[in-house]
Design a protein around this motif. Structure first.
Motif, PDB file in Angstrom:
ATOM      1  N   LYS A   1       0.965  -1.171   0.179  1.00 46.09           N
ATOM      2  CA  LYS A   1      -0.260   0.137   0.260  1.00 46.09           C
ATOM      3  C   LYS A   1       1.015   1.145   0.263  1.00 46.09           C
ATOM      4  CE  LYS A   1      -3.341  -2.090   2.847  1.00 46.09           C
ATOM      5  NZ  LYS A   1      -4.916  -2.480   3.611  1.00 46.09           N
ATOM      6  N   THR A   2       1.578   0.929   0.906  1.00 47.50           N
ATOM      7  CA  THR A   2       2.601   2.617   1.009  1.00 47.50           C
ATOM      8  C   THR A   2       4.002   2.067   0.908  1.00 47.50           C
ATOM      9  OG1 THR A   2       3.246   1.786   3.606  1.00 47.50           O
ATOM     10  CG2 THR A   2       1.423   3.265   3.331  1.00 47.50           C
ATOM     11  N   ASP A   3       4.122   1.128  -0.293  1.00 50.29           N
ATOM     12  CA  ASP A   3       5.697   0.969  -0.360  1.00 50.29           C
ATOM     13  C   ASP A   3       6.425   2.077  -1.497  1.00 50.29           C
ATOM     14  OD1 ASP A   3       5.640  -1.713   0.838  1.00 50.29           O
ATOM     15  OD2 ASP A   3       4.035  -2.486  -1.099  1.00 50.29           O
ATOM     16  N   GLN A   4       5.860   2.077  -2.090  1.00 48.61           N
ATOM     17  CA  GLN A   4       5.967   3.769  -3.391  1.00 48.61           C
ATOM     18  C   GLN A   4       6.249   4.737  -2.469  1.00 48.61           C
ATOM     19  OE1 GLN A   4       6.685   2.647  -6.934  1.00 48.61           O
ATOM     20  NE2 GLN A   4       5.450   0.346  -6.713  1.00 48.61           N
ATOM     21  N   GLU A   5       6.264   4.913  -1.526  1.00 56.35           N
ATOM     22  CA  GLU A   5       6.261   6.340  -0.920  1.00 56.35           C
ATOM     23  C   GLU A   5       7.397   5.865   0.296  1.00 56.35           C
ATOM     24  OE1 GLU A   5       4.694   9.296   2.373  1.00 56.35           O
ATOM     25  OE2 GLU A   5       3.462   8.319   1.573  1.00 56.35           O
ATOM     26  N   LYS A   6       7.028   4.772   1.500  1.00 55.86           N
ATOM     27  CA  LYS A   6       8.001   4.404   1.745  1.00 55.86           C
ATOM     28  C   LYS A   6       9.685   3.679   1.848  1.00 55.86           C
ATOM     29  CE  LYS A   6       4.563   5.081   6.107  1.00 55.86           C
ATOM     30  NZ  LYS A   6       4.027   3.733   6.796  1.00 55.86           N
ATOM     31  N   LEU A   7       9.749   3.075   0.652  1.00 50.13           N
ATOM     32  CA  LEU A   7      11.188   2.059   0.448  1.00 50.13           C
ATOM     33  C   LEU A   7      11.731   3.377  -0.214  1.00 50.13           C
ATOM     34  CD1 LEU A   7      12.618  -0.727  -0.016  1.00 50.13           C
ATOM     35  CD2 LEU A   7      11.423  -1.082  -2.051  1.00 50.13           C
TER      36      LEU A   7
ATOM     37  N   HIS B   1      13.251   0.872  -8.106  1.00 51.57           N
ATOM     38  CA  HIS B   1      13.447   1.578  -7.011  1.00 51.57           C
ATOM     39  C   HIS B   1      15.195   1.392  -6.915  1.00 51.57           C
ATOM     40  CE1 HIS B   1       9.779   2.585  -5.271  1.00 51.57           C
ATOM     41  NE2 HIS B   1       9.440   1.886  -5.018  1.00 51.57           N
ATOM     42  N   ALA B   2      14.994   0.500  -7.213  1.00 48.46           N
ATOM     43  CA  ALA B   2      17.112   0.026  -7.281  1.00 48.46           C
ATOM     44  C   ALA B   2      17.281   1.216  -8.334  1.00 48.46           C
ATOM     45  CB  ALA B   2      17.572  -1.092  -8.139  1.00 48.46           C
ATOM     46  N   LEU B   3      16.628   0.808  -9.771  1.00 47.04           N
ATOM     47  CA  LEU B   3      16.784   1.902 -10.989  1.00 47.04           C
ATOM     48  C   LEU B   3      16.723   3.212 -10.792  1.00 47.04           C
ATOM     49  CD1 LEU B   3      16.929   0.918 -14.413  1.00 47.04           C
ATOM     50  CD2 LEU B   3      14.651   1.862 -14.619  1.00 47.04           C
ATOM     51  N   ASN B   4      15.822   3.616  -9.612  1.00 46.84           N
ATOM     52  CA  ASN B   4      15.866   5.073  -9.750  1.00 46.84           C
ATOM     53  C   ASN B   4      17.381   5.659  -8.982  1.00 46.84           C
ATOM     54  OD1 ASN B   4      13.505   5.125 -11.101  1.00 46.84           O
ATOM     55  ND2 ASN B   4      12.429   5.040  -9.703  1.00 46.84           N
ATOM     56  N   ALA B   5      17.089   4.761  -7.574  1.00 47.15           N
ATOM     57  CA  ALA B   5      18.359   5.090  -7.080  1.00 47.15           C
ATOM     58  C   ALA B   5      19.873   4.554  -6.994  1.00 47.15           C
ATOM     59  CB  ALA B   5      18.021   4.238  -5.480  1.00 47.15           C
ATOM     60  N   ASN B   6      20.125   4.285  -8.580  1.00 51.71           N
ATOM     61  CA  ASN B   6      20.871   3.642  -9.676  1.00 51.71           C
ATOM     62  C   ASN B   6      21.986   2.717  -7.748  1.00 51.71           C
ATOM     63  OD1 ASN B   6      22.931   3.528 -10.844  1.00 51.71           O
ATOM     64  ND2 ASN B   6      24.570   4.823 -10.332  1.00 51.71           N
ATOM     65  N   LEU B   7      21.159   1.649  -8.070  1.00 44.19           N
ATOM     66  CA  LEU B   7      21.472   0.550  -6.862  1.00 44.19           C
ATOM     67  C   LEU B   7      21.798  -0.736  -7.706  1.00 44.19           C
ATOM     68  CD1 LEU B   7      19.490   1.097  -3.516  1.00 44.19           C
ATOM     69  CD2 LEU B   7      22.429   2.029  -4.147  1.00 44.19           C
ATOM     70  N   PRO B   8      22.406  -1.777  -7.290  1.00 38.75           N
ATOM     71  CA  PRO B   8      22.531  -2.964  -7.866  1.00 38.75           C
ATOM     72  C   PRO B   8      21.299  -3.672  -7.461  1.00 38.75           C
ATOM     73  CG  PRO B   8      24.760  -2.559  -7.269  1.00 38.75           C
ATOM     74  CD  PRO B   8      24.084  -1.026  -6.621  1.00 38.75           C
ATOM     75  N   LEU B   9      20.498  -4.217  -7.864  1.00 39.93           N
ATOM     76  CA  LEU B   9      19.762  -4.835  -7.189  1.00 39.93           C
ATOM     77  C   LEU B   9      20.417  -7.066  -6.695  1.00 39.93           C
ATOM     78  CD1 LEU B   9      16.715  -5.303  -7.222  1.00 39.93           C
ATOM     79  CD2 LEU B   9      16.281  -6.395  -9.554  1.00 39.93           C
ATOM     80  N   GLY B  10      20.036  -7.678  -5.783  1.00 43.25           N
ATOM     81  CA  GLY B  10      20.240  -8.449  -5.426  1.00 43.25           C
ATOM     82  C   GLY B  10      18.580  -9.508  -4.860  1.00 43.25           C
ATOM     83  N   ILE B  11      18.372 -10.457  -5.640  1.00 49.90           N
ATOM     84  CA  ILE B  11      17.336 -11.412  -5.401  1.00 49.90           C
ATOM     85  C   ILE B  11      17.277 -12.222  -4.657  1.00 49.90           C
ATOM     86  CG2 ILE B  11      15.368 -13.300  -6.828  1.00 49.90           C
ATOM     87  CD1 ILE B  11      16.581 -11.253  -9.443  1.00 49.90           C
TER      88      ILE B  11
END
Length: 294
Positions: A48-54, A81-91
């Protein structure tokens, strides 16, 4: 010898992905990092609030790596969000269908996938940008499978029984789509049950839709399923066998526009997106860094 850099990991956890409690995963992550020089922060998604709180948590914790814990839908959301923050993504593959993790060779066991997240290498993969606003890491489609995703989401059953129930509903309601597929200056007109925008090879079930797919080759494939008998559907959705190659056409593409005569079901990476009549897609080569096994 200089000391190895201590890294900060932010884990974005979907607590209900796959219909299973993730408390075991939370505990496993915490215990793993007790023996590491690195630090970990756990963020529970609520849908619900992930787009704001993450993004707020990313800004306050300032991680070196952002890790998605869940299925394909969770991975897609966290990847944005990884893309927007320029961070590598782990899975960490913790969903009911872990198609993207399987595609990338990430092991399903928690301890093994944590080893990849911490000790793996960041490598670039392609994204499919859809309608200029959304990104597809794995597979998007129009038609029958998107309809199945919708039915599965609406149902109160999970696992194989819920999946089989959705398949039966799709079988009873399947309809051909009349399509125009614009590939540059070339227009293909077809009647088909499904059209797939494939950045990868297989669905999370293991059904192979695009045998030569590669998430890092600078292109995607438009897969048109023109014939689909009752037996073929059962083989694909229940027994997870490859499609009959004589019933499909595959068009390599770097961009495409698809127009349907009537509205059709549409999904992106396992997330139902409603009915559409037109979509445009283009490849973004090497856009996302993902932590993969060496």
């Amino acid at each position: 010898m200089p000391e190895a850099k201590k890294l900060k990991f932010l884990f974005a956890i979907n607590p209900i992905s796959g219909g299973q409690d993730k408390s075991v995963w939370e505990t496993g992550i915490q215990e793993f990092f007790e023996k590491q020089p690195h630090s970990a922060d756990l963020f529970l998604l609520d849908g619900k609030t992930d787009q704001e709180k993450l993004p707020q948590r990313i800004a306050s914790f300032q991680p070196d790596r952002l890790v998605a814990v869940g299925g394909d839908g969770t991975i897609k959301m966290v990847a944005e969000h990884a893309l927007n923050a320029n961070l590598p993504l782990g899975i960490l593959p913790a969903g009911s269908a872990n198609g993207m993790a399987r595609e990338l060779g990430i092991p399903p066991a928690l301890a093994d996938s944590l080893e990849v997240v911490v000790n793996g290498t960041a490598k670039p993969i392609d994204l499919i940008c859809i309608n200029g606003t959304e990104h597809c890491l794995h597979l998007s489609d129009i038609g029958m499978n998107a309809q199945l995703v919708k039915y599965f989401d609406e149902g109160n059953m999970r696992g194989k029984l819920g999946y089989a129930r959705g398949v039966l509903r799709v079988l009873m309601r399947r309809r051909l789509l009349n399509l125009q597929i614009h590939l540059g200056d070339h227009v293909v007109r077809r009647s088909a049950f499904m059209v797939v925008l494939a950045n990868a090879r297989m669905y999370g079930t293991g059904a192979i839709i695009n045998p030569d797919g590669d998430v890092a080759d600078g292109k995607f494939e438009v897969v048109v399923i023109r014939k689909l008998s009752f037996l073929a559907i059962l083989r694909m959705f229940i027994r997870f066998r490859p499609f009959d190659p004589s019933h499909i056409e595959i068009f390599p593409a770097t961009s495409v526009q698809i127009v349907t005569k009537r509205k059709a079901y549409f999904q992106i990476d396992g997330e139902y997106r409603g009915k559409i009549r037109e979509i445009a897609a283009e490849i973004w080569p090497g856009k996302l860094q993902v932590i993969l096994p060496d």
